[in-house]
Design an enzyme around this catalytic site. Structure first.
Site, PDB file in Angstrom:
ATOM      1  N   ARG A  50       0.830  -1.215   0.000  1.00 47.36           N
ATOM      2  CA  ARG A  50       0.000   0.000   0.000  1.00 47.36           C
ATOM      3  C   ARG A  50       0.857   1.254   0.000  1.00 47.36           C
ATOM      4  O   ARG A  50       0.547   2.226  -0.693  1.00 47.36           O
ATOM      5  CB  ARG A  50      -0.959  -0.010   1.188  1.00 47.36           C
ATOM      6  CG  ARG A  50      -1.974   1.142   1.126  1.00 47.36           C
ATOM      7  CD  ARG A  50      -3.077   1.021   2.158  1.00 47.36           C
ATOM      8  NE  ARG A  50      -2.571   1.191   3.513  1.00 47.36           N
ATOM      9  CZ  ARG A  50      -3.331   1.046   4.615  1.00 47.36           C
ATOM     10  NH1 ARG A  50      -4.614   0.705   4.511  1.00 47.36           N
ATOM     11  NH2 ARG A  50      -2.806   1.218   5.812  1.00 47.36           N
ATOM     12  N   LYS A 149      -2.655   6.993   1.156  1.00 47.42           N
ATOM     13  CA  LYS A 149      -2.403   7.299   2.567  1.00 47.42           C
ATOM     14  C   LYS A 149      -1.298   8.356   2.579  1.00 47.42           C
ATOM     15  O   LYS A 149      -0.118   8.058   2.768  1.00 47.42           O
ATOM     16  CB  LYS A 149      -2.005   6.028   3.324  1.00 47.42           C
ATOM     17  CG  LYS A 149      -2.259   6.117   4.804  1.00 47.42           C
ATOM     18  CD  LYS A 149      -2.342   4.750   5.450  1.00 47.42           C
ATOM     19  CE  LYS A 149      -2.255   4.841   6.940  1.00 47.42           C
ATOM     20  NZ  LYS A 149      -3.327   5.598   7.595  1.00 47.42           N
ATOM     21  N   GLU A 182     -16.336   6.432   5.751  1.00 45.03           N
ATOM     22  CA  GLU A 182     -15.535   5.763   6.788  1.00 45.03           C
ATOM     23  C   GLU A 182     -15.404   6.743   7.952  1.00 45.03           C
ATOM     24  O   GLU A 182     -15.949   7.835   7.913  1.00 45.03           O
ATOM     25  CB  GLU A 182     -14.151   5.405   6.227  1.00 45.03           C
ATOM     26  CG  GLU A 182     -13.381   6.620   5.708  1.00 45.03           C
ATOM     27  CD  GLU A 182     -12.033   6.275   5.091  1.00 45.03           C
ATOM     28  OE1 GLU A 182     -11.457   5.225   5.429  1.00 45.03           O
ATOM     29  OE2 GLU A 182     -11.552   7.085   4.270  1.00 45.03           O
TER      30      GLU A 182
HETATM   31  N1  PXG Z   1      -9.439   4.951   7.093  1.00 43.02           N
HETATM   32  C1  PXG Z   1      -8.537   5.921   7.260  1.00 43.02           C
HETATM   33  C2  PXG Z   1      -8.827   7.268   6.748  1.00 43.02           C
HETATM   34  C3  PXG Z   1      -7.323   5.648   7.907  1.00 43.02           C
HETATM   35  O1  PXG Z   1      -6.419   6.612   8.073  1.00 43.02           O
HETATM   36  C4  PXG Z   1      -8.064   3.367   8.215  1.00 43.02           C
HETATM   37  C5  PXG Z   1      -9.233   3.696   7.547  1.00 43.02           C
HETATM   38  C6  PXG Z   1      -7.837   1.946   8.651  1.00 43.02           C
HETATM   39  O2  PXG Z   1      -6.850   1.347   7.828  1.00 43.02           O
HETATM   40  P1  PXG Z   1      -5.897   0.194   8.363  1.00 43.02           P
HETATM   41  O3  PXG Z   1      -5.074  -0.174   7.179  1.00 43.02           O
HETATM   42  O4  PXG Z   1      -5.121   0.751   9.484  1.00 43.02           O
HETATM   43  O5  PXG Z   1      -6.769  -0.915   8.803  1.00 43.02           O
HETATM   44  C7  PXG Z   1      -7.084   4.353   8.409  1.00 43.02           C
HETATM   45  C8  PXG Z   1      -5.826   4.021   9.129  1.00 43.02           C
HETATM   46  C9  PXG Z   1      -2.794   7.342  13.236  1.00 43.02           C
HETATM   47  C10 PXG Z   1      -3.108   6.146  12.453  1.00 43.02           C
HETATM   48  O6  PXG Z   1      -1.732   7.385  13.832  1.00 43.02           O
HETATM   49  C11 PXG Z   1      -4.037   6.180  11.437  1.00 43.02           C
HETATM   50  C12 PXG Z   1      -4.306   5.041  10.722  1.00 43.02           C
HETATM   51  C13 PXG Z   1      -3.681   3.876  11.025  1.00 43.02           C
HETATM   52  C14 PXG Z   1      -2.754   3.868  12.050  1.00 43.02           C
HETATM   53  C15 PXG Z   1      -2.462   4.999  12.772  1.00 43.02           C
HETATM   54  O7  PXG Z   1      -3.616   8.253  13.261  1.00 43.02           O
HETATM   55  N2  PXG Z   1      -5.239   5.134   9.739  1.00 43.02           N
END
Ligand code: PXG
Length: 284
Positions: A50, A149, A182
């Site tokens: 990713r 991301k 989301e």
């Molecule tokens: N939607 C958004 C907008 C995200 O930023 C997820 C869904 C979940 O994705 P994953 O791949 O983690 O299952 C995210 C993930 C942080 C932090 O420090 C943010 C995320 C993941 C880890 C830490 O704010 N975002």
């Protein structure tokens, strides 16, 4: 704590980037948040893939290969002696002139920070989260694709502020079509008539790695999973609701906009999937 910075392992004090870095000046760069369970980097391949796809989407060439990145992640965890923890992997555009032109930047910075995780309060996993709908809509996919991301997280931050102002740790984001997208850092699922439902990628969401793992675990458990258009109405009338994400793992949602979801306590399917995810994450 040792931090990986462009191939070197340096102390926190030495881990510095330029004030001319476009990651700082413009939020120009990409990142991943990854968990460490039992000394293993969780779903490492999925996160590396990713990251490189996000980079490709913003025309950022990461200076090391995916295999080198994978090795660097594993070594950073080992060097810091972490059993359970959290990794922040960041790649910036690099330092450049004051201007948007990427041709006038050089040396993308590759940063890996591995640390102990600060979890959501344990109590919330027992009682479930109360969330609100943010008025800030999710970025239009044709403006900045939510699939990337990127270091530019203001869209999510503005929605998160609305949540925290209302006393909630997460906030629901609606997309440009008015459908459910989301939450600010988590994907959303509901249970309706025993079927698991979640917005599809074309709702303009990040394709969460936890989301994909939970979909697979649910199917293995014999549940029907549908990626469909959801409206807020669907959430209000759902039997159960939960969020998935690297930080939150699987957490129940028991209230949206002051309205109780289901019976107002974490549902049975949610609890079962949370348990299955924990076992999977720990390699059991
Ligand atoms: N939607 C958004 C907008 C995200 O930023 C997820 C869904 C979940 O994705 P994953 O791949 O983690 O299952 C995210 C993930 C942080 C932090 O420090 C943010 C995320 C993941 C880890 C830490 O704010 N975002």
């Amino acid at each position: 704590m040792k931090i990986y910075l462009n191939g070197q392992y340096v102390s926190e004090d030495e881990a510095k980037v330029s004030v001319f870095d476009h990651g700082l000046l413009y939020g120009d760069g990409v990142f991943e948040g990854i968990r460490i369970y039992n000394k293993r980097v969780f779903l490492i391949q999925e996160h590396v893939t990713r990251l490189y796809e996000s980079a490709r989407a913003i025309r950022l060439v990461i200076p090391i290969s995916e295999a080198e990145m994978t090795a660097a992640l594993e070594k950073t965890v080992e060097m810091n002696g972490l059993t359970d923890g959290y990794i922040r992997l960041v790649v910036t555009r690099g330092a450049g002139s004051l201007g948007l032109d990427i041709r006038r930047t050089s040396n993308p910075q590759v940063i890996i920070i591995a640390d102990r995780i600060s979890l959501y309060p344990q109590e919330l996993y027992e009682t479930g989260l109360k969330i609100i709908t943010a008025s800030t809509i999710r970025n239009h996919p044709q403006a900045l694709s939510p699939r990337i991301k990127s270091l530019n997280y203001l869209n999510n931050i503005m929605a998160k502020i609305e949540g925290t102002d209302a006393g909630c740790l997460e906030a629901l984001m609606i997309n440009h079509k008015g459908d459910v997208a989301e939450c600010t850092g988590d994907n959303i699922f509901i249970v309706k008539n025993g079927i698991l439902k979640t917005p599809s990628i074309d709702a303009g969401i990040l394709e969460g790695i936890t989301r994909n793992a939970v979909i697979q675990l649910a199917r293995e458990a014999g549940l029907t999973v549908e990626e469909v258009t959801l409206t807020r109405h669907d959430i209000y009338v759902a039997e159960e609701c939960f969020l998935t994400g690297t930080a939150a793992e699987v957490i129940a949602v028991v209230e949206l906009d002051g309205r109780k979801i289901g019976t107002g306590v974490p549902g049975e399917i949610t609890k079962d999937l949370k348990h299955r995810f924990e076992k999977f994450a720990r390699g059991e």
